[in-house]
Structure formats: structure tokens, C-alpha cells
Design an enzyme around this catalytic site. Structure first.
Site, PDB file in Angstrom:
ATOM      1  N   HIS A   1       1.085  -1.315   0.000  1.00  0.00           N
ATOM      2  CA  HIS A   1      -0.066   0.051   0.079  1.00  0.00           C
ATOM      3  C   HIS A   1       0.940   1.344  -0.010  1.00  0.00           C
ATOM      4  O   HIS A   1       1.699   1.415   0.932  1.00  0.00           O
ATOM      5  CB  HIS A   1      -1.017  -0.113   0.901  1.00  0.00           C
ATOM      6  CG  HIS A   1      -1.867   1.311   1.257  1.00  0.00           C
ATOM      7  ND1 HIS A   1      -2.921   1.220   0.430  1.00  0.00           N
ATOM      8  CD2 HIS A   1      -1.881   2.473   1.823  1.00  0.00           C
ATOM      9  CE1 HIS A   1      -3.653   2.363   0.930  1.00  0.00           C
ATOM     10  NE2 HIS A   1      -2.843   3.191   1.603  1.00  0.00           N
ATOM     11  N   CYS A   2       0.843   2.065  -0.889  1.00  0.00           N
ATOM     12  CA  CYS A   2       1.719   3.129  -1.156  1.00  0.00           C
ATOM     13  C   CYS A   2       0.681   4.295  -0.910  1.00  0.00           C
ATOM     14  O   CYS A   2      -0.068   4.833  -1.386  1.00  0.00           O
ATOM     15  CB  CYS A   2       2.230   3.343  -2.527  1.00  0.00           C
ATOM     16  SG  CYS A   2       3.220   4.875  -2.991  1.00  0.00           S
ATOM     17  N   PRO A   3       1.413   5.134   0.105  1.00  0.00           N
ATOM     18  CA  PRO A   3       0.483   6.382   1.001  1.00  0.00           C
ATOM     19  C   PRO A   3       0.695   7.484  -0.357  1.00  0.00           C
ATOM     20  O   PRO A   3       0.012   8.498  -0.013  1.00  0.00           O
ATOM     21  CB  PRO A   3       1.129   6.699   2.286  1.00  0.00           C
ATOM     22  CG  PRO A   3       2.540   5.890   2.169  1.00  0.00           C
ATOM     23  CD  PRO A   3       2.391   4.840   1.288  1.00  0.00           C
TER      24      PRO A   3
END
Length: 371
Positions: free
Chosen positions: A144-146
Site C-alpha cells: 500500500h503506497c501512501p
């Protein structure tokens, strides 16, 4: 998550209980501002002098790379990463407590475990994982890439990988051109153009190290055919990776393979069923009604069958037959119940009609006494 924007009218929201959190949009907003803002300042304050001094292709090159980077950034942000829809209540036949935690499947003669997801209520396919941030199961979950506010999975990993490559190239181009401008204006550093160019160069240098390191890390993962989740958890550290096909095929699979299907956002296909009452005969053709009788093999047409059916409905049913008196000794009565419920006459004993037999010894003694 951007994929949830297009779920209306679909199979259902993949995470209906998730609440809106504004803090999740801070990293992606900051990344967009830095990318668009720094590039705009570079194109307005630095590129005009470079085009006049060296070549007009320098601004064109930077604009093309910037647009390619921005396009891949938007695709990685707003595209569905491959979310699996949750099982409905009627589809969940197995109890969560009774279902086994793991199931094993064979991939290229290698046993791979599938784990039961209690949230989505199904067994996760191989390389699938449940994201704790998005609260969804994502196919070929990478991480999950913020900075893009989205999960990176099977459907958008290509654009994320191209975004990293193009962003690294764009940062190197901006940093190199800004450094060239500063070297030619060492005596005019107090001007506005020089100050803006130095600020842009500092921003590019600040983001170059982490972005270049992340890009190199993903280049190694693509060459090995792994995901970030598999690399961090050490899933195939002690064994063989069944999902790798060699360096060249892994790279071509990421960059040149067809787009994976989407599992959410599909409208339900309503099936119209015409239910007829049981007393109505369905409309049949002449060929369907022509059939042979089982006993005599006579062909019956549609008109003959309808005539026979109408006659059978008009004729009254015959009365039940009267019981016959099977025994002569029973008195004749007109009451059917008494005739049915009465008992049959007793059968005479057969031993009365048997002839008497005497033993030969007795007959012999009897004859000797007479003599």
C-alpha cells in the site's frame, strides 16, 4: 481509495464499513504539489534560458517526461489495483469457525497455501493479501503506497513501476539542467531566476535518493518475479518461487502483458424468468405434440390430443364398482361397508375329510383273533 468511487451499482462496496479519513490524502496531495509545482517553476524560470543558450529540445524533453510521469501517477492512483469483491451472506455456506484456515493448491508442481480471509469470507488466491489500510483483498498484492493513496496490485503495478522509472529520469533531468543553469550564473545568484532554480534543484536532490533507491529495489523485484510483500515476509526465501519465468519474461510480463480483468464495478445481469402456474399448459409446437402411443404406436396430432382432452374433462367419472360376494354362506346385504368389513366364513378343517389309515401290524393281529 479511488477504486471505491466507481462501485455504485456494482456487486457491492468492497469495504462498506470503512470511514473517511482526511489524513490519508495528505501524502498524495504533498506528492502532487511537489511534482507539479517544482516542474512548473523549472519550466517557467530555467528552461527559457536553456532553450536560448543550448537547444529548444531541452524544454520539449522535460515536458514529455513530465507528462508521462504525471499520466502514470494518475493511473497508479485512480486505477483499481485488483480488488476482490466480498462474498455475500448467501454465498458464505461455510462457517468461519468450521472452515480450515489454509487450503493447498498446486502451481507448477509446487504446493502453495491459500489462507481463509474472515473479513472477505473466501480463500485468498495465491499472491493475494488483505490490505489493512484499504480493508480489501487485492490480487497479487505488492504494498500500500501512501504517496498514491492506493494499493499496488496486479492491475496498476505496471503504471506504478513506470511512474518510478519516469520520475527518476525526470528528477535527474531537472537536477542536471538546474545545476547547469547555476554554473553559468554564479555571479547572479541574487536574482529571482537563480533563486527559484536553486530551490528546484534542492527539491530534486532531496527526493532523488529515496526515489532512485525505491526504483532500483523494484527493478530487482521485477527481474526476480516477486512482489514487495513476498520479499519483505520472506515467502520464498527457503524454497522455489513458482511464479518466476526468468528475468526477460518477468520484465515482459510486467510491461507488455494484457490488462487484468476488473472484479468490482460490474453491473448485475438481471435474468427474467416467466413463471407459469401449474394448471396452465405451455405453448408447444405441432412437432413437439406429435408422439407415438406406448401401446399401439398410433400417431396423435395436436387437434386429436385437444379433442381427447376436452372429452375427458366433459365425461363424468364412472361410479365405483360394487363388491362381489365371494362366499356363498355369507348373507347378501346392500350395504357396501358391511360387505367390506365383514369377516370371511371360517374354512372347514381338512382333517375331517382325511381317510383313516391303520398300521399293518394292527390289522394282522385282528385277523388272527378272528381265526
Amino acid at each position: 481509495m479511488p477504486a471505491g468511487l466507481s462501485v455504485g451499482g456494482a456487486l457491492g462496496d468492497p469495504s462498506p464499513s470503512r470511514r473517511f479519513r482526511p489524513s490519508r490524502y495528505v501524502p498524495v496531495s504533498a506528492a502532487t504539489i511537489f511534482l507539479v509545482g517544482a516542474t512548473t517553476l523549472f519550466l517557467c524560470f530555467t528552461c527559457p534560458w536553456l532553450a536560448e543558450r543550448f537547444s529548444s529540445s531541452i524544454p520539449v524533453y522535460n515536458v514529455v517526461v513530465f507528462l508521462f510521469t504525471l499520466a502514470n501517477f494518475c493511473m497508479a492512483t485512480f486505477m483499481d489495483p485488483g480488488i476482490f469483491p466480498r462474498a455475500e451472506e448467501d454465498e458464505d455456506k461455510e462457517d468461519d469457525f468450521r472452515a480450515p484456515l489454509y487450503k493447498t493448491v498446486e502451481v507448477r508442481n509446487i504446493q502453495v497455501r491459500m489462507k481463509w480471509c474472515s473479513t472477505c469470507r473466501f480463500y485468498r488466491p495465491p499472491r493475494c493479501s488483505h490490505c489493512s489500510v484499504c480493508d480489501n483483498c487485492v490480487e497479487e498484492f505488492d504494498h500500500h503506497c501512501p504517496w498514491v493513496n492506493n494499493c499496488i496490485g496486479r492491475r496498476n503495478y505496471r503504471y506504478f513501476f513506470l511512474f518510478l522509472l519516469s520520475l527518476t529520469t525526470h528528477i535527474m533531468g531537472v537536477f542536471g539542467c538546474s545545476l547547469l543553469y547555476i554554473l553559468y550564473h554564479t555571479e547572479q545568484l541574487n536574482e529571482v531566476h537563480s533563486g527559484v532554480t536553486m530551490a528546484v534543484m534542492c527539491i530534486a536532490g532531496l527526493f532523488f535518493v529515496p526515489v532512485a533507491g525505491l526504483t532500483g529495489f523494484h527493478i530487482v523485484l521485477v527481474a526476480r518475479g516477486r512482489t514487495t510483500n513476498e520479499q519483505v515476509t520472506g515467502k520464498f526465501r527457503g524454497g522455489v518461487n513458482p511464479f518466476t519465468h526468468g528475468c526477460c519474461k518477468n520484465v515482459s510480463h510486467v510491461l507488455c502483458s494484457s490488462q487484468a480483468p476488473r472484479y468490482i464495478g460490474r453491473l448485475k445481469q438481471t435474468q427474467s424468468l416467466q413463471v407459469q402456474p401449474p394448471f396452465l399448459r405451455p405453448q408447444l409446437s405441432e412437432a413437439q405434440l406429435a408422439a407415438k402411443a406406448l401401446d399401439n404406436g398410433i400417431q396423435q396430432s395436436k387437434s386429436s390430443l385437444e379433442a381427447m382432452e376436452s372429452q375427458s374433462t366433459d365425461i363424468e367419472p364412472p361410479p365405483p364398482p360394487k363388491p362381489e360376494h365371494r362366499y356363498q354362506g355369507l348373507p347378501h346385504t346392500h350395504n357396501e361397508e358391511s360387505s367390506l368389513l365383514s369377516e370371511a366364513p371360517p374354512t372347514p378343517a381338512l382333517y375331517k375329510y382325511r381317510p383313516s389309515y391303520s398300521s399293518p401290524g394292527k390289522n394282522h393281529t385282528h385277523s388272527t383273533h378272528k381265526l
